[in-house]
Design an enzyme around this catalytic site. Structure first.
Site, mmCIF file in Angstrom:
data_model
loop_
_atom_site.group_PDB
_atom_site.id
_atom_site.type_symbol
_atom_site.label_atom_id
_atom_site.label_comp_id
_atom_site.label_asym_id
_atom_site.label_seq_id
_atom_site.Cartn_x
_atom_site.Cartn_y
_atom_site.Cartn_z
ATOM 1 N N LYS A 220 0.821 -1.209 0.000
ATOM 2 C CA LYS A 220 0.000 0.000 0.000
ATOM 3 C C LYS A 220 0.863 1.271 0.000
ATOM 4 C CE LYS A 220 -4.090 -1.948 0.004
ATOM 5 N NZ LYS A 220 -5.012 -2.001 1.129
ATOM 6 N N ARG A 255 -3.854 -10.566 3.910
ATOM 7 C CA ARG A 255 -4.044 -10.533 2.452
ATOM 8 C C ARG A 255 -2.783 -9.957 1.818
ATOM 9 N NH1 ARG A 255 -6.096 -7.040 -1.580
ATOM 10 N NH2 ARG A 255 -7.374 -8.119 -3.167
#
Length: 280
Positions: A220, A255
């Protein structure tokens, strides 16, 4: 009683030991990290099979990017992308498959094609019918917090908790047992860098909701800000660091794009951490 998710095929996923790794298969041309790399069915199926071989406990297949500024995809186009991949993976693997979508029609078709779990980035609040689809199939549902806009002044914990409480209520009312619900704080979705870090730092607060927690910080932009790594694929070390911290705060599912290094890192963390129940 052991904590687990019951799958439609009568199998279960244990969530009370080592955190499970969910491998990411983006069947998209525009995802923030690997858009276009696995847009074709053959490539996506091969990638999913590779992630399973590396130790992924479940494979998450998505056909619409959720990055900021992404192009919206209609349900028919999304199904055209994901259904052949799900069918291909189902034919090759025993690994459970989740469908990453907020559309009820896509979720229903994906479950019919062989998916076992619904993963909704809008927590059943964009298309509430998705909860009824999961309930009818006997499938677990992952409910993620999301925001349309970033607001640095919002109390992010209160916002996440209240949003997910509404999501859980929608799912339960539709017939999904609370024991079949996983929650996700939505790292990177409508949040400042500070808010993202605060959520990981105090991930244990989501325990107030009484559901297992999924953490997805893989590659991210917040990690890029911290490290200075502008290329998402170069944020592996940062992703592992964030996820190990999250595991120490109770994350049951991680994840990740890079499965093998995450599996190794979690095994090592579990071997060192005497609070884990992992049988190593």
């Amino acid at each position: 009683m052991p904590l687990s998710l019951a799958l439609p095929d009568c199998r279960s996923l244990a969530l009370d030991a080592l955190p499970l790794v969910m491998g990411i298969v983006n069947v998209t041309p525009d995802s923030f990290s690997d858009g276009g790399l696995h847009a074709g069915t053959e490539s996506a199926v091969a990638h999913g099979a590779r992630l399973a071989a590396e130790g992924a406990a479940l494979i998450d297949v998505g056909g619409e990017s959720t990055r900021p500024g992404h192009a919206a995809v209609d349900a028919e186009s999304e199904m055209a992308r994901v259904l052949p991949v799900i069918a291909g993976l189902k034919a090759r693997l025993d690994t459970p498959i989740s469908i990453d979508t907020y559309k009820a029609a896509v979720a229903e078709a994906a479950l019919a094609a062989g998916a076992s779990i619904v993963n909704d980035v809008w927590g059943a609040q964009r298309d509430p019918g998705i909860a009824a689809v999961a309930a009818a199939a006997g499938a677990p549902i992952i409910l993620m917090h999301n925001r349309e806009t970033i607001d640095a002044g919002v109390d992010i914990f209160d916002d996440v908790l209240r949003f997910l409480e509404r999501s859980i209520a929608i799912a339960v009312q539709a017939g999904v047992p609370r024991t079949q619900i996983v929650v996700d704080p939505g790292i990177g979705f409508g949040k400042t860098i500070g808010q993202n870090l605060a959520l990981i730092r105090r991930l244990d607060r989501l325990g107030e909701l009484g559901c297992p927690v999924l953490l997805g910080a893989s590659r991210k932009s917040t990690l890029g800000h911290i490290t200075g790594r502008t290329v998402p694929a170069e944020r592996l070390a940062a992703s592992i660091a964030a996820h190990l911290y999250g595991a120490s705060r109770g994350a049951a599912i991680i994840r990740a794009h890079d499965v093998a290094p995450h599996v190794d890192a979690l095994k090592t963390w579990a071997a060192i951490d005497d609070t884990t129940k992992a049988d190593l």
